[in-house]
Design an enzyme around this catalytic site. Sequence first.
Site, PDB file in Angstrom:
ATOM      1  N   ARG A  48       0.676  -1.272  -0.043  1.00 16.24           N
ATOM      2  CA  ARG A  48       0.067   0.069  -0.153  1.00 16.24           C
ATOM      3  C   ARG A  48       1.140   1.449  -0.012  1.00 16.24           C
ATOM      4  O   ARG A  48       0.745   1.933   0.850  1.00 16.24           O
ATOM      5  CB  ARG A  48      -0.923  -0.010   1.134  1.00 16.24           C
ATOM      6  CG  ARG A  48      -2.216  -0.858   0.990  1.00 16.24           C
ATOM      7  CD  ARG A  48      -3.199  -0.537   2.173  1.00 16.24           C
ATOM      8  NE  ARG A  48      -4.376  -1.145   1.832  1.00 16.24           N
ATOM      9  CZ  ARG A  48      -5.165  -1.822   2.625  1.00 16.24           C
ATOM     10  NH1 ARG A  48      -4.712  -1.865   3.975  1.00 16.24           N
ATOM     11  NH2 ARG A  48      -6.285  -2.480   2.143  1.00 16.24           N
ATOM     12  N   HIS A  49       1.878   1.387  -0.859  1.00 12.35           N
ATOM     13  CA  HIS A  49       2.643   2.563  -1.055  1.00 12.35           C
ATOM     14  C   HIS A  49       3.343   2.478  -2.264  1.00 12.35           C
ATOM     15  O   HIS A  49       3.320   1.294  -3.259  1.00 12.35           O
ATOM     16  CB  HIS A  49       3.665   2.421   0.066  1.00 12.35           C
ATOM     17  CG  HIS A  49       4.430   1.196   0.109  1.00 12.35           C
ATOM     18  ND1 HIS A  49       4.609   0.273   1.290  1.00 12.35           N
ATOM     19  CD2 HIS A  49       5.361   0.710  -0.782  1.00 12.35           C
ATOM     20  CE1 HIS A  49       5.463  -0.518   0.913  1.00 12.35           C
ATOM     21  NE2 HIS A  49       5.873  -0.342  -0.214  1.00 12.35           N
ATOM     22  N   ALA A  50       4.068   3.442  -2.904  1.00 12.42           N
ATOM     23  CA  ALA A  50       4.994   3.616  -4.116  1.00 12.42           C
ATOM     24  C   ALA A  50       6.220   3.927  -3.739  1.00 12.42           C
ATOM     25  O   ALA A  50       6.083   4.151  -2.423  1.00 12.42           O
ATOM     26  CB  ALA A  50       4.104   4.129  -5.000  1.00 12.42           C
ATOM     27  N   HIS A  95       1.954  -0.258  -4.973  1.00  9.90           N
ATOM     28  CA  HIS A  95       1.654  -1.929  -5.064  1.00  9.90           C
ATOM     29  C   HIS A  95       1.168  -2.341  -3.729  1.00  9.90           C
ATOM     30  O   HIS A  95       1.435  -1.766  -2.430  1.00  9.90           O
ATOM     31  CB  HIS A  95       2.869  -2.522  -5.329  1.00  9.90           C
ATOM     32  CG  HIS A  95       4.329  -2.092  -4.638  1.00  9.90           C
ATOM     33  ND1 HIS A  95       4.680  -0.842  -4.898  1.00  9.90           N
ATOM     34  CD2 HIS A  95       4.839  -2.640  -3.561  1.00  9.90           C
ATOM     35  CE1 HIS A  95       5.750  -0.864  -4.172  1.00  9.90           C
ATOM     36  NE2 HIS A  95       5.868  -1.997  -3.181  1.00  9.90           N
TER      37      HIS A  95
END
Length: 132
Positions: A48-50, A95
């Site tokens: 839950r980040h890039a 992602h």
Amino acid sequence: MQVTKYVFQPHGDERGQLVALEEYKEVPFKIKRVYYMYDMSPGIVRGRHAHKNLQQILICIHGSCKILLDNGNEKEVVLLEKPYEGLYVTNSMWHEMYDFSKDTVLMVLASDIYDENDYIRNYSEFLKFYGK
Ligand code: T46
């Protein structure tokens, strides 16, 4: 949306299989860090980040999981279930990893050392950062 899933060449014989990964050969960047995760609780979502710069290859060396890739315009879900498959996750990809099987070991090859400042953990910031 461009999704690169590598199929690495196992060196197999009657003793079993062996996969070798070298930087700038099977892996398109210098490998500066390897980390892995295991014992994931049922139903959890990780990621839950890039990233601002980091490039990575995700390899489910045991078990299976799904990866949601989101470039800000399109989304795609990729199933990783073979120890010889590697998903290339570039910096600009939001992602999320989920649907881990009970025994999953997810190994990640990364192009740089750990740096919390390289993370974009807020989805609106991600869209803004990449001009979406
Ligand atoms: C990513 C996805 C695929 C470290 O101290 N060093 C490290 O190299 C890493 C990767 C993590 N950590 C610490 C930071 C947190 O306290 O380990 C803890 C868990 O990290 P995080 O919540 O970021 O884990 P995931 O599974 O959500 O994300 C990880 C990577 O951090 C990330 O870069 O792209 O896997």
